[in-house]
Design a protein around this motif. Structure first.
Motif, mmCIF file in Angstrom:
data_model
loop_
_atom_site.group_PDB
_atom_site.id
_atom_site.type_symbol
_atom_site.label_atom_id
_atom_site.label_comp_id
_atom_site.label_asym_id
_atom_site.label_seq_id
_atom_site.Cartn_x
_atom_site.Cartn_y
_atom_site.Cartn_z
ATOM 1 N N LEU A 430 -42.750 13.495 -39.983
ATOM 2 C CA LEU A 430 -43.562 13.135 -41.149
ATOM 3 C C LEU A 430 -44.756 14.079 -41.286
ATOM 4 O O LEU A 430 -45.147 14.446 -42.399
ATOM 5 N N GLU A 431 -45.355 14.503 -40.174
ATOM 6 C CA GLU A 431 -46.469 15.455 -40.247
ATOM 7 C C GLU A 431 -46.026 16.785 -40.841
ATOM 8 O O GLU A 431 -46.724 17.376 -41.677
ATOM 9 N N VAL A 432 -44.857 17.286 -40.427
ATOM 10 C CA VAL A 432 -44.345 18.531 -40.994
ATOM 11 C C VAL A 432 -44.044 18.356 -42.477
ATOM 12 O O VAL A 432 -44.328 19.229 -43.311
ATOM 13 N N PHE A 433 -43.481 17.183 -42.843
ATOM 14 C CA PHE A 433 -43.182 16.902 -44.249
ATOM 15 C C PHE A 433 -44.469 16.893 -45.075
ATOM 16 O O PHE A 433 -44.520 17.473 -46.167
ATOM 17 N N LEU A 439 -48.802 21.914 -49.365
ATOM 18 C CA LEU A 439 -48.720 23.284 -49.871
ATOM 19 C C LEU A 439 -48.009 23.340 -51.213
ATOM 20 O O LEU A 439 -48.373 24.128 -52.098
ATOM 21 N N ALA A 440 -46.974 22.508 -51.396
ATOM 22 C CA ALA A 440 -46.239 22.507 -52.667
ATOM 23 C C ALA A 440 -47.089 21.943 -53.795
ATOM 24 O O ALA A 440 -47.085 22.463 -54.918
ATOM 25 N N SER A 454 -42.245 26.335 -48.117
ATOM 26 C CA SER A 454 -41.179 26.519 -47.134
ATOM 27 C C SER A 454 -41.774 26.891 -45.790
ATOM 28 O O SER A 454 -42.894 27.406 -45.706
ATOM 29 N N ASP A 455 -41.021 26.599 -44.753
ATOM 30 C CA ASP A 455 -41.369 27.027 -43.404
ATOM 31 C C ASP A 455 -40.919 28.469 -43.246
ATOM 32 O O ASP A 455 -39.718 28.754 -43.302
ATOM 33 N N ARG A 458 -38.235 28.973 -40.119
ATOM 34 C CA ARG A 458 -36.917 28.312 -40.059
ATOM 35 C C ARG A 458 -36.275 28.106 -41.416
ATOM 36 O O ARG A 458 -35.153 27.650 -41.489
ATOM 37 N N GLY A 459 -36.967 28.447 -42.491
ATOM 38 C CA GLY A 459 -36.337 28.463 -43.802
ATOM 39 C C GLY A 459 -36.239 27.133 -44.489
ATOM 40 O O GLY A 459 -35.626 27.041 -45.556
ATOM 41 N N LEU A 460 -36.780 26.055 -43.936
ATOM 42 C CA LEU A 460 -36.738 24.763 -44.612
ATOM 43 C C LEU A 460 -37.650 24.797 -45.830
ATOM 44 O O LEU A 460 -38.805 25.193 -45.743
ATOM 45 N N LYS A 461 -37.138 24.366 -46.981
ATOM 46 C CA LYS A 461 -37.877 24.435 -48.235
ATOM 47 C C LYS A 461 -38.031 23.059 -48.836
ATOM 48 O O LYS A 461 -37.080 22.271 -48.860
ATOM 49 N N LEU A 462 -39.240 22.748 -49.318
ATOM 50 C CA LEU A 462 -39.520 21.484 -49.997
ATOM 51 C C LEU A 462 -39.875 21.775 -51.441
ATOM 52 O O LEU A 462 -40.723 22.623 -51.716
ATOM 53 N N GLU A 463 -39.246 21.061 -52.370
ATOM 54 C CA GLU A 463 -39.507 21.214 -53.802
ATOM 55 C C GLU A 463 -39.953 19.876 -54.371
ATOM 56 O O GLU A 463 -39.404 18.830 -54.028
ATOM 57 N N ILE A 464 -40.979 19.923 -55.213
ATOM 58 C CA ILE A 464 -41.495 18.720 -55.854
ATOM 59 C C ILE A 464 -41.530 18.939 -57.353
ATOM 60 O O ILE A 464 -41.893 20.020 -57.828
#
Length: 490
Positions: A430-433, A439-440, A454-455, A458-464
Motif C-alpha cells: 500500500l505504501e508503494v501504491f 506522483l501520478a 511508474s517505478d 521494475r517498470g510497474l506503471k500506475l494510471e489514474i
C-alpha cells in the motif's frame, strides 16, 4: 539548432574588432527595416572612427566588407540585392549587395544594450503591479463572460487587450523580483561587509523586503482565486483568442495553455512544485539569516573570522604606492621577515637564492588564523578519516535488504494488476501504491485530467483517470478514491 543560435553572440566576445562589430550591429538595430550597403556602413563608421569609438582604419570599405561577411556567417545579418545606378563595377558591387539584420540578432543586440545600461545597484520591485494583476484577472473574467454571449470583433479585441496587458504586467513583476533577489544574493553572501554596508542592508531587508513580501502575500490569495475561476473556461478563452497565423509565428503571451500554466505556477503551489511566492518567502528568510551572520562576524571577536580584510587591503595600497626601498621596509615591519633571517612562516620548499627579490619569489599563502586574528601559533594537522569496513558492510546489507523488501512489494502490486479491487494489499504494498498515486496525481491540473507514474527500475506503471469511485483494500484498511479510476500495468 542551439549551436547555430549561440553563434549570434560570437561578435560580443570576438578576438579582434569587437568594437567594430558592436558599432555595426547598433547601426542596423537603430532603425526599423534597416537595409544598408557596405558603403553606407563605412560612411557611418567614419564618424565613429574620428571620435575614437572604433579603431583606426575600420571604416575602409574593404575592412567593412570583411566585417559584414563575418556577421553574415554568424547569422546576425542576411544579404539581399537591389538595383542601383553605378558609375563603376566597384561602385555597383558595393551598392547592389544590401544587408539586413535577422530577427534573433535584433533581440540579442537589444538585450546587450539593455544590459550595458543597467546600474550595479539593486533594482526596485514593481509592487504596484500586484493590485493591477488582481484587477486585470477580475476584469478578464467579466470580459470573457461577455465574449461568450456575444462573439463579436469588439468583444474579442477587448478580451485580447486584457490578456496581453495581464501577461505584460506579470512579466515585468517577475523580472524585477528576479533581478532584485539576484543582487541581494550576491551581496549578503560576502564574507566581509563594512559597518555602513551592514546598516544599509539592514534597512533594505527589514523595511523594503518586508513591504515586498507583505504585498505579495496580501494579493496572492485573491489572484489564486481568480486564476482558479478561469481554469474551467480556459479552453474557451484560448479559442476566442485563437488566430490562424501559422505554426512558425511567435504568438503573444497568453495564447497557449503553457503560458497560463506558467502564470498559475508563479502564484499557486502544486504537489512537488512550489510556487515562486513560496520561493520568494524562503529567499527572504535566507537573506535575513545571511545578514545576521555577517553582523555576528563583524561584531564578535573570536572564531575563524576574515575580519582583517580591510587591513590587508590597506597594506596592499601601501605596497602599491611605495618605492623599492620603502616596500622592503614595509614588508619587514608587517610580516617580520627580515633579509638576514628567514623565520616562519616559510614555504615547504624554498627555491629562492639571495639574488631573487621577494616580489619575484613564490607566493606564500596566509593562513586563516593569521588573516583573522594575527595568530601565528602552530596548529595540528587534521585527524585522519578512519576506514570502518564493518560499518560499511552493515550499511550495504541494510540497503540490500530494503531493496529486496521493495521488490517484493512491487511484485505484489504487479500480481494485483487487473484485479486490484479484489486484492487485499499488504502494508508495504500500500505504501508503494500511495507513492505512485501521489506522483501520478501531481501531473493533473484538474480532477478530469489523466496522470501516470511508474517505478523506473521494475517498470510497474500506475494510471489514474476521471471516473467512478475506486476502493483499494489493504491490511491497514480501505482506501477510497472518489471520481477516480486507477489501473496498474506491468
Amino acid at each position: 539548432m542551439e549551436h547555430k543560435r549561440l553563434k549570434l553572440y560570437a561578435y560580443l566576445d570576438a578576438r579582434d574588432h569587437q568594437r567594430t562589430y558592436l558599432a555595426i550591429m547598433r547601426l542596423f538595430t537603430s532603425t526599423l527595416l534597416a537595409d544598408l550597403s557596405a558603403g553606407e556602413v563605412a560612411g557611418a563608421l567614419a564618424g565613429q572612427e574620428r571620435e575614437g569609438r572604433v579603431d583606426q582604419g575600420e571604416s575602409r570599405i574593404e575592412n567593412v566588407i570583411n566585417r559584414l561577411k563575418q556577421l553574415v556567417e554568424w547569422g546576425n545579418l542576411v544579404q539581399g540585392r537591389r538595383e542601383v545606378v553605378a558609375a563603376s563595377i566597384a561602385e555597383f558591387q558595393h551598392g547592389s549587395v544590401r544587408y539586413q539584420v535577422s530577427k534573433l540578432a535584433v533581440r540579442v543586440q537589444r538585450d546587450v544594450d539593455e544590459l550595458l545600461r543597467v546600474p550595479e545597484g539593486a533594482r526596485e520591485v514593481s509592487r504596484e503591479l500586484l493590485p493591477a494583476i488582481e484587477r486585470g484577472l477580475n476584469e478578464l473574467g467579466g470580459s470573457l463572460s461577455v465574449a461568450l454571449l456575444n462573439e463579436g470583433d469588439k468583444t474579442k479585441e477587448l478580451l485580447a487587450e486584457r490578456v496581453t496587458t495581464l501577461f505584460l504586467q506579470h512579466a515585468e513583476l517577475a523580472a524585477t523580483v528576479r533581478d532584485f533577489y539576484a543582487y541581494l544574493g550576491q551581496v549578503v553572501t560576502r564574507n566581509h561587509l563594512a559597518p555602513e554596508e551592514i546598516a544599509g542592508f539592514r534597512n533594505l531587508l527589514v523595511e523594503y523586503i518586508q513591504r515586498v513580501v507583505e504585498d505579495v502575500l496580501k494579493y496572492t490569495p485573491p489572484i489564486a482565486t481568480a486564476l482558479a475561476g478561469l481554469t474551467k473556461a480556459r479552453s474557451e478563452l484560448l479559442r476566442l483568442l485563437g488566430t490562424d497565423l501559422g505554426a512558425n509565428v511567435e504568438r503573444a503571451r497568453g495564447r497557449t495553455p503553457e503560458d497560463w500554466q506558467e502564470l498559475t505556477d508563479w502564484f499557486v503551489d502544486r504537489p512537488g512544485r512550489p510556487s515562486q511566492v513560496t520561493a520568494l518567502r524562503e529567499a527572504t528568510a535566507r537573506a535575513i539569516g545571511s545578514l545576521l551572520a555577517s553582523v555576528k562576524r563583524a561584531t564578535s571577536g573570536g572564531g575563524l573570522l576574515p575580519g582583517r580584510r580591510a587591513e590587508l587591503l590597506k597594506l596592499a595600497s601601501w605596497f602599491d604606492n611605495a618605492t623599492r626601498e620603502e616596500a622592503h621596509e614595509i614588508y619587514a615591519s608587517a610580516f617580520g621577515l627580515y633579509s638576514s633571517r628567514h623565520l616562519s612562516p616559510a614555504p615547504e620548499h624554498d627555491s629562492d637564492n639571495e639574488r631573487t627579490p621577494w616580489r619575484d619569489g613564490p607566493v606564500c599563502d596566509v593562513t586563516v588564523s593569521v588573516r583573522s586574528r594575527a595568530d601565528r601559533s602552530g596548529r595540528g594537522r587534521p585527524s585522519r578519516i578512519l576506514d570502518d569496513p564493518m560499518t560499511e558492510q552493515s550499511l550495504l546489507a541494510e540497503a540490500r535488504e530494503a531493496e529486496e523488501v521493495r521488490a517484493r512489494h512491487v511484485a505484489e502490486l504487479s500480481q494485483a494488476a487487473g484485479k486490484l479491487h479484489d486484492t487485499t494489499l499488504s502494508h508495504g504494498a500500500l505504501e508503494v501504491f500511495c507513492e505512485l498515486l501521489t506522483l501520478a496525481m501531481a501531473q493533473r491540473d484538474s480532477p478530469r485530467d489523466n496522470g501516470s507514474a511508474s517505478d523506473p527500475v521494475r517498470g510497474l506503471k500506475l494510471e489514474i483517470a476521471h471516473g467512478t469511485t475506486t476502493q483499494i483494500k489493504s491490511a491497514a484498511g480501505t482506501l477510497t478514491l472518489h471520481d477516480a479510476t486507477v489501473a496498474l500495468k506491468r
